[in-house]
Design a protein around this motif. Structure first.
Motif, PDB file in Angstrom:
ATOM      1  N   GLN A 431      53.826  47.085  67.095  1.00 47.56           N
ATOM      2  CA  GLN A 431      52.769  48.036  66.725  1.00 47.56           C
ATOM      3  C   GLN A 431      52.889  49.357  67.466  1.00 47.56           C
ATOM      4  OE1 GLN A 431      50.941  47.955  64.274  1.00 47.56           O
ATOM      5  NE2 GLN A 431      49.639  46.189  64.053  1.00 47.56           N
ATOM      6  N   GLN A 460      46.050  49.882  64.612  1.00 50.46           N
ATOM      7  CA  GLN A 460      45.662  49.087  63.447  1.00 50.46           C
ATOM      8  C   GLN A 460      45.421  47.633  63.815  1.00 50.46           C
ATOM      9  OE1 GLN A 460      45.070  50.828  60.938  1.00 50.46           O
ATOM     10  NE2 GLN A 460      46.697  52.229  60.338  1.00 50.46           N
ATOM     11  N   PHE A 461      44.716  46.973  62.939  1.00 54.38           N
ATOM     12  CA  PHE A 461      44.525  45.530  63.019  1.00 54.38           C
ATOM     13  C   PHE A 461      45.746  44.855  62.404  1.00 54.38           C
ATOM     14  CE2 PHE A 461      43.421  41.633  60.840  1.00 54.38           C
ATOM     15  CZ  PHE A 461      42.719  40.934  61.784  1.00 54.38           C
ATOM     16  N   PRO A 462      46.232  43.728  62.857  1.00 56.38           N
ATOM     17  CA  PRO A 462      45.924  43.064  64.121  1.00 56.38           C
ATOM     18  C   PRO A 462      46.738  43.674  65.264  1.00 56.38           C
ATOM     19  CG  PRO A 462      47.484  41.741  62.852  1.00 56.38           C
ATOM     20  CD  PRO A 462      47.184  42.951  62.022  1.00 56.38           C
ATOM     21  N   ILE A 471      44.897  32.880  59.067  1.00 55.01           N
ATOM     22  CA  ILE A 471      43.804  33.650  58.464  1.00 55.01           C
ATOM     23  C   ILE A 471      43.231  32.882  57.281  1.00 55.01           C
ATOM     24  CG2 ILE A 471      43.161  35.828  57.355  1.00 55.01           C
ATOM     25  CD1 ILE A 471      45.425  37.155  58.858  1.00 55.01           C
ATOM     26  N   TRP A 474      40.796  30.060  58.327  1.00 52.32           N
ATOM     27  CA  TRP A 474      39.575  30.490  59.019  1.00 52.32           C
ATOM     28  C   TRP A 474      38.374  30.402  58.076  1.00 52.32           C
ATOM     29  CZ3 TRP A 474      37.960  35.973  58.202  1.00 52.32           C
ATOM     30  CH2 TRP A 474      36.828  36.309  58.947  1.00 52.32           C
TER      31      TRP A 474
ATOM     32  N   ARG B  44      48.614  56.049  52.003  1.00 50.57           N
ATOM     33  CA  ARG B  44      48.044  54.756  52.411  1.00 50.57           C
ATOM     34  C   ARG B  44      47.960  53.764  51.266  1.00 50.57           C
ATOM     35  NH1 ARG B  44      44.732  55.242  56.910  1.00 50.57           N
ATOM     36  NH2 ARG B  44      44.908  57.276  57.873  1.00 50.57           N
ATOM     37  N   LYS B 293      37.129  56.067  60.238  1.00 48.16           N
ATOM     38  CA  LYS B 293      38.016  55.132  59.576  1.00 48.16           C
ATOM     39  C   LYS B 293      37.174  54.022  58.978  1.00 48.16           C
ATOM     40  CE  LYS B 293      40.921  52.786  62.169  1.00 48.16           C
ATOM     41  NZ  LYS B 293      42.034  52.134  62.838  1.00 48.16           N
ATOM     42  N   GLU B 295      35.996  50.340  58.016  1.00 50.69           N
ATOM     43  CA  GLU B 295      36.174  49.138  58.810  1.00 50.69           C
ATOM     44  C   GLU B 295      36.751  48.024  57.947  1.00 50.69           C
ATOM     45  OE1 GLU B 295      32.864  46.857  61.077  1.00 50.69           O
ATOM     46  OE2 GLU B 295      33.329  48.770  62.051  1.00 50.69           O
ATOM     47  N   ILE B 296      37.727  47.350  58.505  1.00 51.54           N
ATOM     48  CA  ILE B 296      38.352  46.246  57.775  1.00 51.54           C
ATOM     49  C   ILE B 296      37.348  45.128  57.568  1.00 51.54           C
ATOM     50  CG2 ILE B 296      40.048  44.386  58.078  1.00 51.54           C
ATOM     51  CD1 ILE B 296      41.825  46.563  59.330  1.00 51.54           C
ATOM     52  N   LEU B 298      37.196  41.386  57.171  1.00 53.81           N
ATOM     53  CA  LEU B 298      38.097  40.252  57.316  1.00 53.81           C
ATOM     54  C   LEU B 298      37.903  39.224  56.221  1.00 53.81           C
ATOM     55  CD1 LEU B 298      37.886  40.027  61.168  1.00 53.81           C
ATOM     56  CD2 LEU B 298      39.887  40.640  59.835  1.00 53.81           C
ATOM     57  N   ASP B 299      36.651  39.087  55.727  1.00 53.79           N
ATOM     58  CA  ASP B 299      36.443  38.128  54.639  1.00 53.79           C
ATOM     59  C   ASP B 299      37.237  38.557  53.404  1.00 53.79           C
ATOM     60  OD1 ASP B 299      34.804  40.345  54.491  1.00 53.79           O
ATOM     61  OD2 ASP B 299      33.121  39.294  53.580  1.00 53.79           O
ATOM     62  N   LEU B 301      39.930  40.468  53.486  1.00 52.54           N
ATOM     63  CA  LEU B 301      41.345  40.324  53.816  1.00 52.54           C
ATOM     64  C   LEU B 301      41.781  38.889  53.515  1.00 52.54           C
ATOM     65  CD1 LEU B 301      44.018  41.185  55.130  1.00 52.54           C
ATOM     66  CD2 LEU B 301      43.042  40.555  57.336  1.00 52.54           C
ATOM     67  N   GLN B 302      40.928  37.950  53.908  1.00 53.48           N
ATOM     68  CA  GLN B 302      41.259  36.551  53.670  1.00 53.48           C
ATOM     69  C   GLN B 302      41.413  36.268  52.173  1.00 53.48           C
ATOM     70  OE1 GLN B 302      38.218  33.570  54.300  1.00 53.48           O
ATOM     71  NE2 GLN B 302      39.637  32.363  55.533  1.00 53.48           N
ATOM     72  N   LYS B 303      40.483  36.817  51.378  1.00 49.34           N
ATOM     73  CA  LYS B 303      40.557  36.581  49.932  1.00 49.34           C
ATOM     74  C   LYS B 303      41.811  37.216  49.342  1.00 49.34           C
ATOM     75  CE  LYS B 303      35.571  36.374  49.497  1.00 49.34           C
ATOM     76  NZ  LYS B 303      34.445  37.311  49.453  1.00 49.34           N
ATOM     77  N   LEU B 305      44.651  37.727  50.917  1.00 49.95           N
ATOM     78  CA  LEU B 305      45.814  36.927  51.300  1.00 49.95           C
ATOM     79  C   LEU B 305      45.844  35.605  50.533  1.00 49.95           C
ATOM     80  CD1 LEU B 305      45.858  37.599  55.153  1.00 49.95           C
ATOM     81  CD2 LEU B 305      47.436  38.508  53.446  1.00 49.95           C
ATOM     82  N   ARG B 322      50.148  44.166  59.805  1.00 51.88           N
ATOM     83  CA  ARG B 322      49.226  45.298  59.812  1.00 51.88           C
ATOM     84  C   ARG B 322      48.338  45.288  58.591  1.00 51.88           C
ATOM     85  NH1 ARG B 322      52.702  48.304  61.577  1.00 51.88           N
ATOM     86  NH2 ARG B 322      53.631  48.845  59.592  1.00 51.88           N
ATOM     87  N   THR B 323      47.084  45.631  58.804  1.00 53.72           N
ATOM     88  CA  THR B 323      46.173  45.879  57.692  1.00 53.72           C
ATOM     89  C   THR B 323      45.607  47.264  57.917  1.00 53.72           C
ATOM     90  OG1 THR B 323      45.595  43.556  57.510  1.00 53.72           O
ATOM     91  CG2 THR B 323      44.045  45.106  56.566  1.00 53.72           C
ATOM     92  N   TRP B 324      45.594  48.070  56.882  1.00 56.75           N
ATOM     93  CA  TRP B 324      45.035  49.409  57.054  1.00 56.75           C
ATOM     94  C   TRP B 324      44.116  49.716  55.890  1.00 56.75           C
ATOM     95  CZ3 TRP B 324      50.048  48.541  55.543  1.00 56.75           C
ATOM     96  CH2 TRP B 324      50.465  49.112  54.340  1.00 56.75           C
TER      97      TRP B 324
END
Ligand SMILES: Cc1cc2nc3c(=O)[nH]c(=O)nc-3n(C[C@H](O)[C@H](O)[C@H](O)COP(=O)(O)OP(=O)(O)OC[C@H]3O[C@@H](n4cnc5c(N)ncnc54)[C@H](O)[C@@H]3O)c2cc1C
Ligand SMILES: Cc1cc2nc3c(=O)[nH]c(=O)nc-3n(C[C@H](O)[C@H](O)[C@H](O)COP(=O)(O)OP(=O)(O)OC[C@H]3O[C@@H](n4cnc5c(N)ncnc54)[C@H](O)[C@@H]3O)c2cc1C
Lengths: 479, 396
Positions: A431, A460-462, A471, A474, B44, B293, B295-296, B298-299, B301-303, B305, B322-324
């Motif tokens: 990163q 950036q995340f993660p 993930i 979770w 992006r 920016k 905000e990510i 995560l819920d 993001l999970q869906k 993925l 990375r997630t952006w």
């Protein structure tokens, strides 16, 4: 899971803060990706192992006491081998932060009212031809093996850099049974002799000074040469490191015309300086300032160690690299800052004397770190090493030449983030942790603007690679 | 006072491409942005070149009826333009037009895909129906859950990191001027000229630039800029997420999309797999000023993925590196807004829509409009005039 305070980083700063916070009945969780507490400096052997004379010097005593006190305190909750991948803010409501962490079993979310980031620093990586050969290591990497497990990761070591730590590392390698072919400082000896111009500071920190002299003596007695005004030019070898080519530098850190010298070695340890691990704070949008000698982009804070993000406190090396003693005091100050914010300033008058003492000691340690920085600042040496073919971003294999030509061809690019987008430098597994500071300096130089304006990579995340499978497994509470 | 023929606000793909097409025609152009070139949605996004009909068009008959006559010519123009772009720009832009698959996993999705395929075939788009097995034969690694797919041979992807800078370099070479990062603070029209007041991001000095025309290419923030010219433009910012895995062995030859789930998948030449599809991040309220920016989530993001792994199980074994997030603009009818405002002569806009796939085309057509002062036929359905009711009491 819900805590008053989550502390990321169980190094000196984190543990010192935890010890105070639990005394005031705040619920505290300390998270660290290492297996045990102690951080960079008090890196402990694995549980159940004993390492003879582990950090036996007196200079480590205060810190180790603090560490043992925290470990014995049943009020502190711990999560080891757990990496914080990301943090988000919960707007308006309490708790205010959501910490997203990963361990061997999976990922989880932890909520907390306040957050203390004490994520420390890492070695400054430098680029030069051959720097990606197997066998070229960071001094800290070598130390991690030697300090906690007495493993000597190689046969014959050469140490190169500007930081006195390399003497300590040489001493540790020798004690653990390794061989050191030479220690090379880029700066002239006269830089170190400047220390004697501050005899009062030397006297105040005579313990550290004597410890260091002891290391020097043992290294010299072992027949290891300590050289000044010399640094690495190239690392040579077919499959792996075989030789280190050294060049002479003048007092300004510029290469001189004199002949190079090759030293046979299978390990090269680099020990220039340290870079603050400020990425989690930056992920949250905390304001940072650039200071090369203090560790690159550092998290700004107020007198209570609160960053520009309300509720986010910082302590230790991420605010400026200053060593373990200063880190502990900052951790304490941050703890009082959190307590003050939770209970209100009026309720905190009982701590005034304690806080005054912390502040005084902090000021004292700052004298030492200022001196140390003056002696060990690599200044322009990392830039001197850069040759066009040197790799800046090891993950994505981007060279110095690539960066130069990209900047020449794209005049409209002047920030680290936009150069990252253009070149992929900083997009790899690390990163950008390792190449950011070099890239920032390259842009600042070529565009003739301050590093602050170049800015860091967007964090950036993660923060570290995260298994997709984890993930998926979770179960978010919000669902 | 600096004077230009055209001042372009926004250095995304649309602004930079416009600058290129205009400068090439001899127009004196200045491009300004409060951030770096390509730092907005253009740098992006997912980089998908999707020419198949979009979900919302299949669902909305009325919109479809209005669009169909224009869509095919626009699509064909886009495909042709993309094919010639690497040569025209003279550099590698990571363009792969090897084809794209839109997959279906359930009977309901298959029915939707059927309907889509019928419409597309009727309007002359090149698509081919594949059974699940045929799809897996074409693209090994697709999961058993894929029951059917539509293949469009012209689809593919281009690298968003490279396209916009390539346009910017060519624009600069053709004489366009890229100004120091600055923010437009005011826009006014006096004596038939536009006065663009801007403030330097570094230092804060203010300057006024004169121009015959202004192009609003400020992406998701186009409505804010329009308002500075006393115009309403109902375009809304949405924050989306993109993710990338570590580099993996070459598995994906095609762009993969889903007819019933938000998903786009592709593998770039370095081996990383890009996962997107339009999952939202949380927009910050300060995003209106271009800051903050998103905000990510995560819920989400999970869906995202999960959808990726359902379609391409190999993703499960990889690391996410990375997630952006990025912010793009949408209108109520999901169509782009391109053209000149009747209420403000010389004030042009190009925003919204699938702005990466069609960005080069939107920009080329808009440049034509500016150069000839005649609205190109293909832009008719996208004119800002469709919002003129909102501007009855506005304008210059
Ligand atoms: C190689 C090296 C050698 C050093 N030697 C000395 C020395 O001899 N004397 C001296 O005074 N100072 C030394 N230092 C400086 C040292 O950093 C400080 O002395 C002290 O350790 C700083 O304390 P800290 O609490 O700020 O950070 P650290 O001690 O570095 O602790 C930070 C902790 O945060 C954890 N962490 C970071 N990010 C995450 C994350 N995302 N998720 C979970 N955990 C995370 C790390 O695992 C680490 O344990 C050295 C530094 C390095 C890098
Ligand atoms: C995550 C994501 C994925 C996407 N995936 C795809 C895809 O796969 N395919 C596809 O076709 N499209 C996709 N899109 C949409 C596409 O990215 C956009 O439509 C397109 O990039 C818009 O380009 P633009 O030039 O209009 O805007 P931008 O690239 O956003 O540029 C606008 C610029 O204007 C500047 N600006 C704004 N206001 C001002 C001001 N007042 N003063 C100065 N400067 C200003 C901004 O700083 C910015 O740089 C995606 C979008 C996102 C966010």
């Amino acid at each position: 899971m819900n805590y008053d305070v989550v502390i990321v980083g169980a190094g000196p700063a984190g543990i010192a803060a935890a010890n105070i916070l639990v005394e005031q009945s705040l619920s505290v969780l300390l998270i660290d990706e290492q297996a045990r507490a102690g951080g960079q400096i008090f890196r402990q052997p694995p549980k159940g192992w004993t390492v003879k004379n582990w950090l036996s010097s007196k200079i480590y005593r205060d810190g180790i006491n603090e560490l043992r006190k925290a470990e014995a305190n049943s009020l502190i909750r711990w999560r080891f081998r757990t990496t914080v991948a990301g943090i988000s803010r919960v707007a308006g409501a309490e708790p205010a932060f959501r910490v997203f962490a990963e361990d061997a079993n999976g990922v989880c979310e932890i909520e907390s009212r306040f957050l203390l980031l004490a994520t420390g620093c890492h070695d400054m990586s430098v680029s030069f031809p051959g720097a990606t050969l197997p066998g070229v290591m960071m001094a800290g990497g070598i130390q991690a093996f030697v300090k906690s497990q007495q493993i000597v990761p190689g046969e014959c070591f050469v140490l190169v850099g500007t930081h006195p730590l390399q003497i300590i590392v040489a001493d540790q390698i020798l004690k653990a049974g390794g061989k050191v072919a030479g220690v090379y400082f880029g700066q002239p000896l006269s830089r170190f002799l400047r220390a004697f111009k501050a005899p009062a500071t030397l006297f105040r920190f005579s313990g550290k000074f004597l410890f260091f002299l002891g290391c020097i003596c043992r290294v010299l007695l072992a027949g290891v040469g300590i050289h000044f005004g010399r640094t690495v030019r190239r690392a040579l070898g077919k499959e792996a490191l075989e030789q280190v080519e050294l060049m002479r530098l003048d007092s300004q850190g510029q290469p001189t015309a004199s002949a190079t010298q090759a030293v046979a070695a299978d390990r090269l340890g680099l020990c220039f300086s340290f870079i603050a691990s400020s990425e989690l704070a930056r992920q949250l949008g905390a304001t940072v300032r650039w200071s090369a000698p203090e560790g690159g982009f550092l998290v700004e804070h107020d007198q209570w160690m609160q960053s520009s993000v309300p509720g986010l406190f910082v302590a230790g090396e991420i605010t400026a690299v200053a060593g373990a003693d200063a880190a502990m005091e900052e951790g304490r100050l941050a703890a009082f800052g959190i307590i003050r914010k939770k209970m209100g300033a009026q309720q905190c008058t009982e701590f005034t004397t304690q806080i005054d003492a912390v502040t005084r000691r902090l000021q004292k340690h700052e004298q030492f770190s200022t001196l140390l920085r003056a002696l060990s600042d690599p200044e322009d040496i990392p830039k001197t090493l850069l040759k066009d073919e040197a790799i800046v971003c090891k993950c994505e294999q981007v060279s110095v030449g690539d960066i130069h030509s990209m900047l020449t061809d794209n005049q409209f690019v002047s920030t680290a983030s936009s150069l990252k987008l253009l070149t992929r430098a900083g997009m790899g597994l690390c990163q950008g942790r390792y190449c950011q500071h070099i890239l920032v300096r390259l842009i600042a130089e070529q565009r003739n603007i301050p590093e602050q304006q170049v800015g860091p990579y967007t964090a950036q995340f993660p923060s570290k690679p995260l298994a997709v499978a984890k993930i998926l497994e979770w179960s978010p509470e919000s669902q | 006072m600096p004077r230009y023929d055209v001042v372009i606000v926004g250095a995304g793909v649309i602004g930079c491409a416009c600058a290129y097409y205009l400068a090439r025609a001899g127009v004196r152009v200045a491009v300004l942005d409060r951030n770096q070139v390509n730092s907005g949605a253009s740098g992006r996004n997912a980089g998908s070149l999707h020419f198949q009909l979009e979900y919302r068009l299949i669902q909305n008959q009325d919109l479809l009826d209005r669009q169909l006559p224009f869509l095919l010519p626009l699509t064909l123009a886009g495909i042709e333009q993309w094919r010639s772009l690497p040569e025209e720009l003279g550099v590698d832009i990571g363009l792969k037009m090897t084809g794209g698959l839109m997959v279906a996993e359930t009977p309901k999705q298959i029915a939707l895909l059927r309907k889509k395929s019928e419409i597309e075939t009727r309007c002359g788009l090149n698509v081919e129906w594949l059974s699940g097995d045929e799809a897996r034969q074409l693209q090994p690694g697709l999961s058993q859950s894929v029951q059917a797919a539509l293949f469009c041979p012209d689809e593919g992807h281009c690298n968003p990191r490279l396209l916009t800078p390539a346009y910017a370099r060519q624009a600069e070479a053709a004489g366009a001027k890229f100004l120091e990062p600055c923010e437009v603070v005011d826009l006014a029209r006096t004596g038939g000229k536009w006065l663009v007041r801007c403030r330097l991001v570094n230092g804060g000095a203010e300057e006024t630039i004169q121009a015959e025309s202004v192009v609003n290419a400020s992406g998701a923030w186009a409505s804010e800029l329009a308002l500075k010219a006393n115009l309403h433009l109902p375009l809304f910012p949405v924050a989306l997420m993109m993710s990338v895995t570590e580099a993996a062995p070459k598995v994906l030859k095609y762009l993969v999309q889903h007819v019933g789930r938000k998903l786009s998948l592709k593998q770039v030449s370095d081996g990383n797999i890009l996962v997107g599809g339009g999952w939202s991040a949380k927009l910050q309220t300060s995003a209106k000023q271009g800051a903050g920016k998103p905000e990510i989530r995560l819920d989400n993001l999970q869906k995202n993925l999960a959808a990726a792994c359902d379609v391409l199980p190999a993703v499960r074994d990889l690391n996410l590196i990375r997630t952006w997030t990025g912010i793009t603009g949408i209108t109520l009818d999901h169509l782009p807004v391109i053209g000149q405002f009747a209420e403000a002569p010389g004030f042009y806009v190009a925003a919204g829509g699938s702005g990466f796939t069609y960005g080069p085309t939107y920009a080329k057509l808009l440049s034509e409009y500016i150069l000839t002062n005649r609205q190109p036929e293909l832009l008719k359905p996208y004119s800002p005039d469709r919002f003129s009711d909102l501007n009855m009491f506005m304008g210059q």
